[in-house]
Design a protein around this motif. Structure first.
Motif, PDB file in Angstrom:
ATOM      1  N   LEU A  65      -9.340  -3.526  -3.708  1.00 31.54           N
ATOM      2  CA  LEU A  65      -7.905  -3.279  -3.872  1.00 31.54           C
ATOM      3  C   LEU A  65      -7.412  -3.823  -5.208  1.00 31.54           C
ATOM      4  O   LEU A  65      -6.773  -3.106  -5.992  1.00 31.54           O
ATOM      5  N   CYS A  71      -7.606   1.205  -0.299  1.00 31.39           N
ATOM      6  CA  CYS A  71      -8.242  -0.073   0.056  1.00 31.39           C
ATOM      7  C   CYS A  71      -7.257  -0.979   0.785  1.00 31.39           C
ATOM      8  O   CYS A  71      -7.633  -1.718   1.703  1.00 31.39           O
ATOM      9  N   GLY A  72      -5.994  -0.918   0.375  1.00 25.49           N
ATOM     10  CA  GLY A  72      -4.978  -1.701   1.071  1.00 25.49           C
ATOM     11  C   GLY A  72      -4.773  -1.231   2.495  1.00 25.49           C
ATOM     12  O   GLY A  72      -4.630  -2.039   3.420  1.00 25.49           O
ATOM     13  N   SER A  96       0.822  -1.215   0.000  1.00 24.08           N
ATOM     14  CA  SER A  96       0.000   0.000   0.000  1.00 24.08           C
ATOM     15  C   SER A  96       0.852   1.259   0.000  1.00 24.08           C
ATOM     16  O   SER A  96       0.555   2.222  -0.721  1.00 24.08           O
ATOM     17  N   ALA A 131      -6.506   2.174  -4.970  1.00 22.44           N
ATOM     18  CA  ALA A 131      -6.085   0.821  -4.598  1.00 22.44           C
ATOM     19  C   ALA A 131      -5.305   0.834  -3.291  1.00 22.44           C
ATOM     20  O   ALA A 131      -5.506  -0.023  -2.414  1.00 22.44           O
ATOM     21  N   SER A 132      -4.417   1.798  -3.142  1.00 20.28           N
ATOM     22  CA  SER A 132      -3.630   1.872  -1.909  1.00 20.28           C
ATOM     23  C   SER A 132      -4.519   2.184  -0.708  1.00 20.28           C
ATOM     24  O   SER A 132      -4.293   1.661   0.391  1.00 20.28           O
TER      25      SER A 132
END
Length: 256
Positions: free
Chosen positions: A190, A226-227, A74, A223-224
């Motif tokens: 993610l 969500c990580g 992330s 995406a990060s």
């Protein structure tokens, strides 16, 4: 035989301190010196003395390596996506090479190997593979490897080979995405945003359209995020925080 019937119970202490001078047997009875024992009881005593005493080993509980892999990915994904999105006009990621190779690469690869120890095949595959991605991306941007300078005379070929590289990771991410349809929403989103990131970066490189690549950077930021959320849900407990978040499992999530 009256003395033999009265001494049918085997006494361990008497057996150990008596010097045996004569041994004889009469059917089910065995005479050792002045004492007579039943054969079965005597054998039980001898077997109990010969059996080694085993102490059960205490099994250590292994830590969950998944949060470490999520943290590594992330953070690396966030800062690279900020560069890809040209946030605050930053387009050069040379300063981040050490982050890509060590925290994003080595640490994530280490997390993947720990998942091998815990028996988590999926996490091992994902973390080890993306650990290799970050190491390779760091090497590509390291001048000493001459990965980019080797194409100075042919920038079109450089764009194509970079597109091939990103396209391969687009396919791999999609396959890993298909394995999250019964997991948590955080992990599913993610990999969904990450796959869109790779796809847009691939299109941007092939077409030379920087706006498409910037859009890929913004999806990488999502995406990060969500990580980060999945990471926090994996490490937070009522014992260490007052702010507990739910991982929000998807339908048909396995409960056993």
């Amino acid at each position: 035989m009256s003395s033999s019937s009265s001494s049918s119970t085997v006494e361990k202490s008497k057996f150990e301190t008596t010097i045996i001078q004569e041994v004889s047997s009469h059917g089910d009875l065995i005479t050792l010196g002045p004492h007579t024992y039943r054969r079965e009881e005597l054998l039980n005593v001898l077997e109990s003395q010969q059996k080694p005493v085993y102490t059960p080993s205490t099994q250590r509980k292994l830590a969950n390596p998944v949060p470490l892999g999520l943290a590594s990915f992330s953070l690396s994904c966030l800062v690279l996506s900020l560069v890809n999105a040209n946030v605050r006009g930053v387009t050069n990621c040379k300063l981040l090479i050490s982050l890509f190779m060590f925290f994003g690469g080595a640490i994530e690869l280490f997390a993947g190997l720990l998942c091998f120890v815990t028996g988590d095949t999926y996490a091992m595959t994902v973390f080890s593979s993306f650990g290799g991605f970050w190491i390779s991306w760091g090497c590509i941007n390291t001048d000493q490897f001459h990965s980019i300078s080797a194409y100075d005379s042919d920038p079109v070929m450089l764009a194509n080979i970079e597109g091939f590289f990103l396209a391969g990771w687009t396919v791999f991410t999609f396959l890993m995405l298909m394995c999250t349809l019964k997991s948590t929403w955080g992990l599913f989103l993610l990999l969904t945003f990450l796959d869109l990131t790779f796809l847009l970066l691939t299109i941007g490189v092939f077409t030379g359209n920087n706006n498409v690549s910037m859009a890929g950077g913004y999806f990488g930021i999502l995406a990060s995020c969500c990580g980060w959320y999945s990471l926090y849900c994996a490490v937070v407990t009522p014992e260490n925080s007052y702010l507990n978040l739910d991982a929000h499992v998807m339908p048909h999530f396995p409960t056993v």
